[in-house]
Motif scaffolding. Structure first.
Motif: not given
Length: 186
Positions: A119-145
């Motif tokens: 966000i700071e540099n307004k750039r896309k970094l990477t894309e990770v493709q799903s190993p499953f044929h389904n939508s991403v319904s939720a994302l969450s990082f752990n405390n240290d990332g």
């Protein structure tokens, strides 16, 4: 969603409410800059600058706390798009999560992909493709990332149809996913 001193919630008609926990009798009512329905939301971390909202039309808006001067910094961008047979397919932004150390934004797509945004540099970094044929319904990082939890589940975009089973994946981000890019890097 909460930041250190603020509670932020969104409601209908793209309205976002900001309550300062130090002054609970006062709240701000803001309208998102996104033109379509809000589908996902995350308060910025670790920097207390604002929040991100994602819409059904594959856009993310970055919003800021503070007076009108700070709000003038807000911006939005198109994302969650894939080229298929000479057409651009747009997918809703189904989930958002900020990395707790670097502030990199991860966005989940109904296509099943996870995108990482500087966000700071307004750039896309990477894309990770799903190993499953389904939508991403939720994302969450752990405390240290060091881990990103990704929930794959049917999000009912096509109605009541047969769909793949749900999955949870623990993804280990690397430097390409969660490190800031250089502004003029190609």
């Amino acid at each position: 969603a909460c930041s250190e001193n603020r509670i932020v919630a969104y409601g209908n008609h793209n309205t976002v409410f900001v309550l300062d926990a130090r002054r609970p009798d006062h709240y701000e009512r803001r309208v998102s800059s996104l033109g379509k329905q809000i589908r996902s939301f995350s308060v910025a971390s670790p920097i207390d600058y604002g929040w991100a909202v994602g819409s059904i039309d594959g856009r993310i808006a970055i919003e800021y706390f503070g007076d009108i001067r700070h709000q003038a910094q807000r911006f939005s961008f198109s994302c969650n798009r894939q080229e298929e047979d000479d057409k651009t397919i747009v997918y809703p932004v189904s989930s958002l999560a900020f990395h707790p150390i670097t502030g990199i934004l991860a966005s989940g797509s109904v296509s099943g992909s996870v995108y990482f945004w500087d966000i700071e540099n307004k750039r896309k970094l990477t894309e990770v493709q799903s190993p499953f044929h389904n939508s991403v319904s939720a994302l969450s990082f752990n405390n240290d990332g060091s881990l990103l939890g990704i929930a794959y589940s049917y999000t009912w975009d096509k109605g009541n149809i047969e769909h793949p089973e749900d999955h949870v994946l623990l993804f280990t981000p690397n430097a390409q996913n969660v490190s800031h890019s250089h502004p003029f890097e190609e």
